[in-house]
Design a protein around this motif. Sequence first.
Motif, PDB file in Angstrom:
ATOM      1  N   UNK A  75       0.806  -1.209   0.000  1.00 41.67           N
ATOM      2  CA  UNK A  75       0.000   0.000   0.000  1.00 41.67           C
ATOM      3  C   UNK A  75       0.840   1.260   0.000  1.00 41.67           C
ATOM      4  N   UNK A  76       2.140   1.129   0.295  1.00 41.67           N
ATOM      5  CA  UNK A  76       3.067   2.253   0.226  1.00 41.67           C
ATOM      6  C   UNK A  76       3.508   2.405  -1.224  1.00 41.67           C
ATOM      7  N   UNK A  77       3.401   3.614  -1.763  1.00 44.06           N
ATOM      8  CA  UNK A  77       3.775   3.843  -3.153  1.00 44.06           C
ATOM      9  C   UNK A  77       5.201   4.375  -3.250  1.00 44.06           C
ATOM     10  N   UNK A  78       5.789   4.194  -4.426  1.00 46.73           N
ATOM     11  CA  UNK A  78       7.142   4.720  -4.643  1.00 46.73           C
ATOM     12  C   UNK A  78       7.160   6.239  -4.526  1.00 46.73           C
ATOM     13  N   UNK A  79       6.062   6.866  -4.876  1.00 42.79           N
ATOM     14  CA  UNK A  79       6.003   8.328  -4.762  1.00 42.79           C
ATOM     15  C   UNK A  79       5.996   8.750  -3.292  1.00 42.79           C
ATOM     16  N   UNK A  80       5.307   8.024  -2.439  1.00 39.93           N
ATOM     17  CA  UNK A  80       5.317   8.330  -1.005  1.00 39.93           C
ATOM     18  C   UNK A  80       6.727   8.222  -0.438  1.00 39.93           C
ATOM     19  N   UNK A  81       7.486   7.264  -0.947  1.00 40.77           N
ATOM     20  CA  UNK A  81       8.840   7.046  -0.444  1.00 40.77           C
ATOM     21  C   UNK A  81       9.794   8.118  -0.947  1.00 40.77           C
ATOM     22  N   UNK A  82       9.767   8.403  -2.225  1.00 38.89           N
ATOM     23  CA  UNK A  82      10.808   9.225  -2.844  1.00 38.89           C
ATOM     24  C   UNK A  82      10.489  10.712  -2.918  1.00 38.89           C
ATOM     25  N   UNK A  83       9.214  11.046  -3.140  1.00 35.67           N
ATOM     26  CA  UNK A  83       8.886  12.436  -3.446  1.00 35.67           C
ATOM     27  C   UNK A  83       9.299  13.432  -2.371  1.00 35.67           C
ATOM     28  N   UNK A  84       9.041  13.177  -1.078  1.00 35.94           N
ATOM     29  CA  UNK A  84       9.477  14.150  -0.066  1.00 35.94           C
ATOM     30  C   UNK A  84      10.991  14.385  -0.096  1.00 35.94           C
ATOM     31  N   UNK A  85      11.747  13.312  -0.295  1.00 35.92           N
ATOM     32  CA  UNK A  85      13.200  13.428  -0.332  1.00 35.92           C
ATOM     33  C   UNK A  85      13.652  14.221  -1.559  1.00 35.92           C
ATOM     34  N   UNK A  86      13.057  13.934  -2.715  1.00 31.51           N
ATOM     35  CA  UNK A  86      13.440  14.628  -3.948  1.00 31.51           C
ATOM     36  C   UNK A  86      13.053  16.099  -3.906  1.00 31.51           C
ATOM     37  N   UNK A  87      11.936  16.402  -3.282  1.00 33.48           N
ATOM     38  CA  UNK A  87      11.500  17.795  -3.205  1.00 33.48           C
ATOM     39  C   UNK A  87      12.415  18.629  -2.320  1.00 33.48           C
ATOM     40  N   UNK A  88      12.964  18.008  -1.276  1.00 33.08           N
ATOM     41  CA  UNK A  88      13.928  18.722  -0.426  1.00 33.08           C
ATOM     42  C   UNK A  88      15.223  18.971  -1.181  1.00 33.08           C
ATOM     43  N   UNK A  89      15.652  17.993  -1.979  1.00 29.65           N
ATOM     44  CA  UNK A  89      16.843  18.152  -2.804  1.00 29.65           C
ATOM     45  C   UNK A  89      18.148  18.241  -2.033  1.00 29.65           C
ATOM     46  N   UNK A  90      18.171  17.762  -0.784  1.00 20.70           N
ATOM     47  CA  UNK A  90      19.373  17.892   0.055  1.00 20.70           C
ATOM     48  C   UNK A  90      20.320  16.705  -0.179  1.00 20.70           C
ATOM     49  N   UNK A  91      20.766  16.514  -1.415  1.00 19.41           N
ATOM     50  CA  UNK A  91      21.680  15.419  -1.737  1.00 19.41           C
ATOM     51  C   UNK A  91      22.433  15.753  -3.017  1.00 19.41           C
ATOM     52  N   UNK A  92      23.560  15.078  -3.197  1.00 19.82           N
ATOM     53  CA  UNK A  92      24.313  15.201  -4.447  1.00 19.82           C
ATOM     54  C   UNK A  92      23.966  14.073  -5.410  1.00 19.82           C
ATOM     55  N   UNK A  93      23.791  12.881  -4.846  1.00 16.13           N
ATOM     56  CA  UNK A  93      23.487  11.711  -5.670  1.00 16.13           C
ATOM     57  C   UNK A  93      22.565  10.763  -4.897  1.00 16.13           C
ATOM     58  N   UNK A  94      21.579  10.226  -5.600  1.00 13.72           N
ATOM     59  CA  UNK A  94      20.672   9.245  -5.004  1.00 13.72           C
ATOM     60  C   UNK A  94      20.665   8.000  -5.884  1.00 13.72           C
ATOM     61  N   UNK A  95      21.038   6.866  -5.287  1.00 12.88           N
ATOM     62  CA  UNK A  95      21.014   5.586  -5.997  1.00 12.88           C
ATOM     63  C   UNK A  95      19.749   4.835  -5.595  1.00 12.88           C
ATOM     64  N   UNK A  96      18.963   4.439  -6.595  1.00 14.79           N
ATOM     65  CA  UNK A  96      17.683   3.772  -6.355  1.00 14.79           C
ATOM     66  C   UNK A  96      17.720   2.385  -6.971  1.00 14.79           C
ATOM     67  N   UNK A  97      17.493   1.377  -6.157  1.00 12.63           N
ATOM     68  CA  UNK A  97      17.420   0.004  -6.643  1.00 12.63           C
ATOM     69  C   UNK A  97      15.951  -0.405  -6.658  1.00 12.63           C
ATOM     70  N   UNK A  98      15.490  -0.966  -7.787  1.00 14.27           N
ATOM     71  CA  UNK A  98      14.067  -1.288  -7.904  1.00 14.27           C
ATOM     72  C   UNK A  98      13.845  -2.456  -8.864  1.00 14.27           C
ATOM     73  N   UNK A  99      12.649  -3.038  -8.781  1.00 15.81           N
ATOM     74  CA  UNK A  99      12.273  -4.087  -9.726  1.00 15.81           C
ATOM     75  C   UNK A  99      11.968  -3.496 -11.093  1.00 15.81           C
ATOM     76  N   UNK A 100      11.327  -2.344 -11.090  1.00 21.10           N
ATOM     77  CA  UNK A 100      11.031  -1.603 -12.310  1.00 21.10           C
ATOM     78  C   UNK A 100      11.029  -0.125 -11.942  1.00 21.10           C
ATOM     79  N   UNK A 101      11.373   0.715 -12.899  1.00 16.92           N
ATOM     80  CA  UNK A 101      11.464   2.144 -12.634  1.00 16.92           C
ATOM     81  C   UNK A 101      10.066   2.745 -12.542  1.00 16.92           C
ATOM     82  N   UNK A 102       9.760   3.454 -11.457  1.00 19.62           N
ATOM     83  CA  UNK A 102       8.453   4.122 -11.376  1.00 19.62           C
ATOM     84  C   UNK A 102       8.250   5.026 -12.589  1.00 19.62           C
ATOM     85  N   UNK A 103       7.101   4.944 -13.256  1.00 18.44           N
ATOM     86  CA  UNK A 103       6.918   5.678 -14.507  1.00 18.44           C
ATOM     87  C   UNK A 103       6.975   7.192 -14.363  1.00 18.44           C
TER      88      UNK A 103
END
Length: 207
Positions: free
Chosen positions: A148-176
Motif C-alpha cells: 500500500x506504500x507507493x514509490x512516490x510516497x517514499x521518494x517524493x518528499x526526499x526529492x523535493x527537499x533536494x538535500x543530496x548530491x546523488x541518489x542511488x535507487x534500486x528497484x524491480x522496475x522504474x516508477x513511470x
Amino acid sequence: MRVNIAVAVDPNGSTTSLYEPGRILVYRKEQGSWRVVQEFEYDLEQDKGVRHMRQKVDEVVRFLAAESQVFVGLSVIGIPYFEIEKAGLSIWEFEGNPEEFLDYIITKEEEAQLERDQIQPVAIPEPQETSPGYYAISLKEIQENHSGVTTKQVLLPFLQKGAFNNLEILCNHVPPWLEAMAMEKNYDYLKEQISSKEVKVNLTKKN
C-alpha cells in the motif's frame, strides 16, 4: 462506489494519447449504463514550445482533477503522466472504444479500494546516507509486497527537499513518474539494467 472516468478519445471515439489533439469524455455509470457527463477539447500545441505545452497540460489536469477520479488514454507518458498522477488520479492505458473497458476499470478500482481499506499502516523507508551527500534506497520490497506504500510516497518528499548530491535507487522496475520528475527538478538521470528483475537508477544534481 461512484467514480467518474475520463477518457481521451480521437474523432472516431477510440482512445488516443494526450500528445494528439482530441477530446476528453467524462463517463459516469447511472442506472446500469455509462453516459458522458462532461466533455473537454484539448490540444497541447507542442509546436509552440515546452513552456506553452506545460500550460496546456495544466489546463487538462485542472479539468481532470475537477471532474474525475480516473484517467484513461491510449498511452500516458512523460509530463502528462507526472502531472495527472500528482493530481491524484488513477491512470490506465487501453486501446479501443471506452464502452469496451469501462466496466473492467470500475471493477478493478473497487477491488483496489477494498484492498487499501484493509491494509495496515506500514513504515515508509527513507534513503540512507552512504557518504556525505550520497544516498541509496531500495524500492524492491515495497514493489514486491504490495503493502500500500507507493514509490512516490517514499521518494517524493526526499526529492523535493533536494538535500543530496546523488541518489542511488534500486528497484524491480522504474516508477513511470520518476524520469519526468528528474527533468522537472533538473537532475541527471542514469538508468542501468542489472538483471531482468533489477534496475538501478542514479539521480545526480547538475552543477
